[in-house]
Design a protein around this motif. Structure first.
Motif, PDB file in Angstrom:
ATOM      1  N   LEU A  19       0.678  -1.076  -0.121  1.00 25.33           N
ATOM      2  CA  LEU A  19       0.093   0.009   0.033  1.00 25.33           C
ATOM      3  C   LEU A  19       0.952   1.420   0.012  1.00 25.33           C
ATOM      4  CD1 LEU A  19      -2.815  -1.372   2.228  1.00 25.33           C
ATOM      5  CD2 LEU A  19      -2.817  -0.891  -0.026  1.00 25.33           C
ATOM      6  N   ASP A  20       2.134   1.050   0.645  1.00 22.27           N
ATOM      7  CA  ASP A  20       2.809   2.351   0.470  1.00 22.27           C
ATOM      8  C   ASP A  20       3.546   2.425  -0.831  1.00 22.27           C
ATOM      9  OD1 ASP A  20       3.011   3.195   3.030  1.00 22.27           O
ATOM     10  OD2 ASP A  20       4.544   1.658   3.584  1.00 22.27           O
ATOM     11  N   GLY A  21       3.714   1.426  -1.634  1.00 19.72           N
ATOM     12  CA  GLY A  21       4.100   1.592  -2.804  1.00 19.72           C
ATOM     13  C   GLY A  21       2.989   1.972  -4.141  1.00 19.72           C
ATOM     14  N   ALA A  22       1.873   1.455  -3.504  1.00 20.39           N
ATOM     15  CA  ALA A  22       0.672   1.974  -4.357  1.00 20.39           C
ATOM     16  C   ALA A  22       0.422   3.538  -4.123  1.00 20.39           C
ATOM     17  CB  ALA A  22      -0.742   1.293  -3.852  1.00 20.39           C
ATOM     18  N   ALA A  23       0.457   3.976  -2.839  1.00 19.87           N
ATOM     19  CA  ALA A  23       0.266   5.402  -2.397  1.00 19.87           C
ATOM     20  C   ALA A  23       1.176   6.257  -2.976  1.00 19.87           C
ATOM     21  CB  ALA A  23       0.028   5.565  -1.071  1.00 19.87           C
ATOM     22  N   ALA A  24       2.442   5.623  -3.251  1.00 20.86           N
ATOM     23  CA  ALA A  24       3.590   6.575  -3.848  1.00 20.86           C
ATOM     24  C   ALA A  24       3.193   7.329  -5.102  1.00 20.86           C
ATOM     25  CB  ALA A  24       4.455   5.694  -3.905  1.00 20.86           C
ATOM     26  N   VAL A  25       2.145   6.777  -5.759  1.00 21.84           N
ATOM     27  CA  VAL A  25       1.831   7.605  -6.976  1.00 21.84           C
ATOM     28  C   VAL A  25       1.135   8.738  -6.782  1.00 21.84           C
ATOM     29  CG1 VAL A  25       2.026   5.601  -8.446  1.00 21.84           C
ATOM     30  CG2 VAL A  25      -0.182   6.254  -7.445  1.00 21.84           C
ATOM     31  N   PHE A  26       0.639   8.936  -5.657  1.00 27.46           N
ATOM     32  CA  PHE A  26      -0.495  10.281  -5.212  1.00 27.46           C
ATOM     33  C   PHE A  26       0.560  11.308  -4.977  1.00 27.46           C
ATOM     34  CE2 PHE A  26      -3.567   6.454  -3.553  1.00 27.46           C
ATOM     35  CZ  PHE A  26      -4.170   6.443  -4.953  1.00 27.46           C
ATOM     36  N   ALA A  27       0.036  12.471  -5.196  1.00 26.45           N
ATOM     37  CA  ALA A  27       0.631  13.736  -4.491  1.00 26.45           C
ATOM     38  C   ALA A  27       0.281  13.484  -2.931  1.00 26.45           C
ATOM     39  CB  ALA A  27       0.008  14.856  -5.009  1.00 26.45           C
ATOM     40  N   PRO A  28       0.988  14.292  -2.212  1.00 28.08           N
ATOM     41  CA  PRO A  28       0.708  14.187  -0.601  1.00 28.08           C
ATOM     42  C   PRO A  28      -0.637  14.752  -0.265  1.00 28.08           C
ATOM     43  CG  PRO A  28       2.845  15.120  -1.082  1.00 28.08           C
ATOM     44  CD  PRO A  28       2.319  14.817  -2.258  1.00 28.08           C
ATOM     45  N   ASN A  29      -1.073  15.839  -0.870  1.00 33.52           N
ATOM     46  CA  ASN A  29      -2.440  16.194  -0.711  1.00 33.52           C
ATOM     47  C   ASN A  29      -3.555  15.543  -1.579  1.00 33.52           C
ATOM     48  OD1 ASN A  29      -1.527  17.484  -2.877  1.00 33.52           O
ATOM     49  ND2 ASN A  29      -2.207  19.273  -2.535  1.00 33.52           N
ATOM     50  N   ALA A  30      -3.295  14.575  -2.439  1.00 32.41           N
ATOM     51  CA  ALA A  30      -4.092  13.987  -3.030  1.00 32.41           C
ATOM     52  C   ALA A  30      -5.548  13.555  -2.350  1.00 32.41           C
ATOM     53  CB  ALA A  30      -3.669  12.625  -3.822  1.00 32.41           C
ATOM     54  N   VAL A  31      -6.647  13.759  -3.298  1.00 31.60           N
ATOM     55  CA  VAL A  31      -7.997  13.254  -2.915  1.00 31.60           C
ATOM     56  C   VAL A  31      -8.225  12.029  -3.542  1.00 31.60           C
ATOM     57  CG1 VAL A  31     -10.510  13.904  -2.574  1.00 31.60           C
ATOM     58  CG2 VAL A  31      -8.561  15.530  -2.136  1.00 31.60           C
ATOM     59  N   VAL A  32      -8.597  10.768  -3.039  1.00 31.70           N
ATOM     60  CA  VAL A  32      -8.485   9.515  -3.707  1.00 31.70           C
ATOM     61  C   VAL A  32      -9.988   9.084  -3.808  1.00 31.70           C
ATOM     62  CG1 VAL A  32      -7.846   7.189  -3.820  1.00 31.70           C
ATOM     63  CG2 VAL A  32      -6.424   8.773  -2.813  1.00 31.70           C
ATOM     64  N   HIS A  33     -10.557   9.078  -5.148  1.00 33.12           N
ATOM     65  CA  HIS A  33     -11.960   8.644  -5.421  1.00 33.12           C
ATOM     66  C   HIS A  33     -12.162   7.170  -5.744  1.00 33.12           C
ATOM     67  CE1 HIS A  33     -13.732  12.745  -5.306  1.00 33.12           C
ATOM     68  NE2 HIS A  33     -12.315  13.094  -5.504  1.00 33.12           N
ATOM     69  N   THR A  34     -12.570   6.412  -5.166  1.00 28.01           N
ATOM     70  CA  THR A  34     -12.934   4.924  -5.368  1.00 28.01           C
ATOM     71  C   THR A  34     -14.240   4.577  -5.226  1.00 28.01           C
ATOM     72  OG1 THR A  34     -12.130   2.794  -4.822  1.00 28.01           O
ATOM     73  CG2 THR A  34     -12.111   4.109  -3.245  1.00 28.01           C
ATOM     74  N   SER A  35     -14.820   3.581  -6.259  1.00 28.02           N
ATOM     75  CA  SER A  35     -16.279   3.359  -6.056  1.00 28.02           C
ATOM     76  C   SER A  35     -16.369   2.240  -4.857  1.00 28.02           C
ATOM     77  CB  SER A  35     -16.522   2.688  -7.191  1.00 28.02           C
ATOM     78  OG  SER A  35     -15.779   1.319  -7.499  1.00 28.02           O
ATOM     79  N   SER A  36     -15.106   1.758  -4.111  1.00 29.26           N
ATOM     80  CA  SER A  36     -15.299   1.075  -2.954  1.00 29.26           C
ATOM     81  C   SER A  36     -15.750   1.745  -1.863  1.00 29.26           C
ATOM     82  CB  SER A  36     -14.094   0.100  -2.831  1.00 29.26           C
ATOM     83  OG  SER A  36     -14.022  -0.578  -3.978  1.00 29.26           O
ATOM     84  N   ALA A  37     -15.289   3.128  -1.834  1.00 28.51           N
ATOM     85  CA  ALA A  37     -15.605   3.769  -0.444  1.00 28.51           C
ATOM     86  C   ALA A  37     -16.614   4.831  -0.692  1.00 28.51           C
ATOM     87  CB  ALA A  37     -14.174   4.676  -0.228  1.00 28.51           C
ATOM     88  N   PRO A  38     -17.483   5.309   0.206  1.00 24.02           N
ATOM     89  CA  PRO A  38     -18.518   5.976   0.103  1.00 24.02           C
ATOM     90  C   PRO A  38     -18.006   7.493  -0.080  1.00 24.02           C
ATOM     91  CG  PRO A  38     -18.541   5.415   2.415  1.00 24.02           C
ATOM     92  CD  PRO A  38     -17.347   4.489   1.622  1.00 24.02           C
ATOM     93  N   ASP A  39     -17.023   7.754   0.475  1.00 25.56           N
ATOM     94  CA  ASP A  39     -16.388   9.355   0.444  1.00 25.56           C
ATOM     95  C   ASP A  39     -15.100   9.366  -0.228  1.00 25.56           C
ATOM     96  OD1 ASP A  39     -18.833  10.447   1.604  1.00 25.56           O
ATOM     97  OD2 ASP A  39     -17.939   9.676   3.521  1.00 25.56           O
ATOM     98  N   PRO A  40     -14.587  10.366  -0.719  1.00 30.51           N
ATOM     99  CA  PRO A  40     -13.233  10.569  -1.093  1.00 30.51           C
ATOM    100  C   PRO A  40     -12.329  10.456   0.122  1.00 30.51           C
ATOM    101  CG  PRO A  40     -14.489  12.435  -1.972  1.00 30.51           C
ATOM    102  CD  PRO A  40     -15.535  11.598  -1.036  1.00 30.51           C
ATOM    103  N   LEU A  41     -10.892  10.076  -0.274  1.00 35.18           N
ATOM    104  CA  LEU A  41     -10.112   9.568   0.703  1.00 35.18           C
ATOM    105  C   LEU A  41      -8.921  10.249   0.855  1.00 35.18           C
ATOM    106  CD1 LEU A  41     -10.348   5.802   0.262  1.00 35.18           C
ATOM    107  CD2 LEU A  41     -11.337   7.141   2.235  1.00 35.18           C
ATOM    108  N   THR A  42      -8.244  10.532   1.745  1.00 36.76           N
ATOM    109  CA  THR A  42      -6.804  11.222   1.816  1.00 36.76           C
ATOM    110  C   THR A  42      -5.815   9.900   1.566  1.00 36.76           C
ATOM    111  OG1 THR A  42      -6.603  10.676   4.183  1.00 36.76           O
ATOM    112  CG2 THR A  42      -7.652  12.697   3.588  1.00 36.76           C
ATOM    113  N   VAL A  43      -4.651  10.265   1.396  1.00 40.13           N
ATOM    114  CA  VAL A  43      -3.629   9.177   1.047  1.00 40.13           C
ATOM    115  C   VAL A  43      -3.856   8.320   2.218  1.00 40.13           C
ATOM    116  CG1 VAL A  43      -1.024   8.903   0.665  1.00 40.13           C
ATOM    117  CG2 VAL A  43      -2.261  10.649  -0.290  1.00 40.13           C
ATOM    118  N   GLU A  44      -3.639   8.957   3.522  1.00 43.20           N
ATOM    119  CA  GLU A  44      -3.744   7.837   4.704  1.00 43.20           C
ATOM    120  C   GLU A  44      -4.967   7.070   4.724  1.00 43.20           C
ATOM    121  OE1 GLU A  44      -1.534   6.736   6.929  1.00 43.20           O
ATOM    122  OE2 GLU A  44      -0.057   7.676   5.524  1.00 43.20           O
ATOM    123  N   GLY A  45      -5.927   7.871   4.355  1.00 45.68           N
ATOM    124  CA  GLY A  45      -7.158   7.093   4.548  1.00 45.68           C
ATOM    125  C   GLY A  45      -7.389   6.171   3.608  1.00 45.68           C
TER     126      GLY A  45
END
Length: 80
Positions: A19-45
């Motif tokens: 998951l650290d490797g997967a998250a490495a492609v995100f900017a530190p302040n990224a907002v992650v949208h996934t159909s699997s989560a009801p709300d947008p996520l931070t990188v830590e989320g």
């Protein structure tokens, strides 16, 4: 590295449980949208959600079925 390469690297890391490797492609302040989560996520989320998801579906693999890239926006249709 192309945008498609970045997305492929993300799914390779996620499928490996890195998951650290997967998250490495995100900017530190990224907002992650996934159909699997009801709300947008931070990188830590995202990492917290990923741990729960991977423990619920051990051994699963995300496969990219389609990918649309336009500028810096990417949409991927995957099967898991």
């Amino acid at each position: 590295m192309t945008t498609k390469d970045v997305i492929a690297a993300y799914f390779d890391a996620f499928n490996a449980g890195d998951l650290d490797g997967a998250a490495a492609v995100f900017a530190p302040n990224a907002v992650v949208h996934t159909s699997s989560a009801p709300d947008p996520l931070t990188v830590e989320g995202f990492k917290q959600f990923g741990r729960v998801f991977l423990s619920a579906f051990p051994g699963g693999t995300a496969t990219i079925e389609d990918m649309i890239v336009e500028g810096n926006k990417v949409v991927s249709r995957i099967t898991y």
